[in-house]
Design an enzyme around this catalytic site. Structure first.
Site, PDB file in Angstrom:
ATOM      1  N   ASP A  21       0.814  -1.216   0.000  1.00  0.00           N
ATOM      2  CA  ASP A  21       0.000   0.000   0.000  1.00  0.00           C
ATOM      3  C   ASP A  21       0.852   1.274   0.000  1.00  0.00           C
ATOM      4  O   ASP A  21       1.942   1.292   0.563  1.00  0.00           O
ATOM      5  CB  ASP A  21      -0.898  -0.018   1.243  1.00  0.00           C
ATOM      6  CG  ASP A  21      -1.982   1.045   1.171  1.00  0.00           C
ATOM      7  OD1 ASP A  21      -2.289   1.521   0.066  1.00  0.00           O
ATOM      8  OD2 ASP A  21      -2.524   1.397   2.232  1.00  0.00           O
ATOM      9  N   ASN A  69     -10.607  -2.702  -6.175  1.00  0.00           N
ATOM     10  CA  ASN A  69      -9.754  -1.834  -7.008  1.00  0.00           C
ATOM     11  C   ASN A  69     -10.318  -1.551  -8.407  1.00  0.00           C
ATOM     12  O   ASN A  69      -9.871  -0.620  -9.078  1.00  0.00           O
ATOM     13  CB  ASN A  69      -8.334  -2.411  -7.141  1.00  0.00           C
ATOM     14  CG  ASN A  69      -7.505  -2.285  -5.874  1.00  0.00           C
ATOM     15  OD1 ASN A  69      -6.625  -3.100  -5.591  1.00  0.00           O
ATOM     16  ND2 ASN A  69      -7.769  -1.258  -5.082  1.00  0.00           N
ATOM     17  N   ARG A 189       1.621  -4.375   6.814  1.00  0.00           N
ATOM     18  CA  ARG A 189       0.982  -3.327   6.011  1.00  0.00           C
ATOM     19  C   ARG A 189       1.795  -2.039   6.127  1.00  0.00           C
ATOM     20  O   ARG A 189       1.822  -1.406   7.192  1.00  0.00           O
ATOM     21  CB  ARG A 189      -0.457  -3.056   6.447  1.00  0.00           C
ATOM     22  CG  ARG A 189      -1.086  -1.961   5.569  1.00  0.00           C
ATOM     23  CD  ARG A 189      -2.566  -1.834   5.694  1.00  0.00           C
ATOM     24  NE  ARG A 189      -3.080  -1.073   4.558  1.00  0.00           N
ATOM     25  CZ  ARG A 189      -4.335  -1.046   4.164  1.00  0.00           C
ATOM     26  NH1 ARG A 189      -5.223  -1.752   4.807  1.00  0.00           N
ATOM     27  NH2 ARG A 189      -4.712  -0.327   3.120  1.00  0.00           N
TER      28      ARG A 189
END
Ligand code: FPP
Length: 241
Positions: A21, A69, A189
């Site tokens: 990300d 997405n 993440r």
């Protein structure tokens, strides 16, 4: 940032999963189009996949494209698909040298035919390699995966192959995209977001989560070392009693 000690190198997690990300923000900070962020993110993926192989990680699962997405602009979606096609074409060419086995998690039926074919070829032709297994999550959503698995089980029940009350957790694993892959010990993440965003909800039930304040294109092997060190610190704290 410290490099991994020899001790840690011997005990790296067997399976690491990463939400790649922060590509968009990285590009924005530099005044570049979002696709430039994804291109840089693709380079980071190559670097980290090689590093994982070198330090002995056996499974690396990356979130490359989620079921959500598709809502992005046509240009951005097309750009990501093109990057994946280029990467897989290259991976098919260099397969022997790289020693990487590929698997794909997600509903591939919605991908354009060229990309789907590359995924199928990469999966079929790389199954003999075992240095590291890369699982690409493509058109992947954890809830979607569980629903598809539930439907497949229901179809087996309807066909008389299974009885509804025979289902165990271990059995259900076999209906998931990740069938046969051990659960990740560590989920990372980057980018400062503190959510799991529908990434491996079933498989990460007992994983350690490490959230990091670096955007994915800037993610270096040292950041992976740092996440692994944090994982070991938690293991030592909770595993010792
Ligand atoms: C999330 O960042 C990232 C994606 C939606 C795409 C990830 C794809 C790649 C890294 C390229 C794939 C290609 C290869 C070769 C692996 P974001 O765009 O949501 O970032 P933001 O939150 O800063 O906007």
């Amino acid at each position: 940032m410290m490099a991994l000690s020899m001790d840690d190198k011997r005990s790296v997690p067997r399976h690491i999963a990463i939400i790649m990300d922060g590509n968009g923000r990285w590009a924005k900070n530099k005044g570049l189009p979002r696709t430039a962020g994804h291109k840089a993110g693709g380079e980071t993926f190559r670097r980290i996949a090689n590093y994982c192989r070198d330090i002995g990680v056996k499974y690396l699962t990356v979130y490359a494209f989620s079921t959500e997405n598709w809502k992005r602009s046509e240009e951005e979606v097309g750009g990501i698909m093109l990057l994946l096609e280029r990467y897989l074409t290259e991976a098919l060419r260099d397969m022997e040298k790289n020693g990487v086995c590929f698997r794909f998690f997600g509903d591939l039926s919605r991908l354009r035919p060229k990309l789907r074919k590359l995924c199928e070829d990469a999966e079929a032709r790389s199954s003999q390699y075992h240095d590291v297994q890369v699982n690409f999550c493509l058109n992947y959503g954890g809830r979607d995966e569980i629903i598809r698995a539930a439907r497949a089980f229901a179809a087996d029940v309807a066909a008389g192959k299974r009885s509804a009350d025979s289902l165990t957790e271990a059995d259900f694993d076999n209906y998931l995209d990740s069938a046969g892959v051990p659960d990740p010990e560590l989920v990372i993440r980057p980018s400062g977001e503190m959510r799991t965003s529908n990434f491996l909800p079933w498989q990460s039930a007992y994983s350690e989560f490490v959230f990091m304040n670096v955007l994915w294109p800037d993610f270096m092997p040292e950041h992976l070392d740092e996440a692994i060190e944090e994982y070991h610190r938690r293991e030592r704290r909770f595993g010792g009693a």
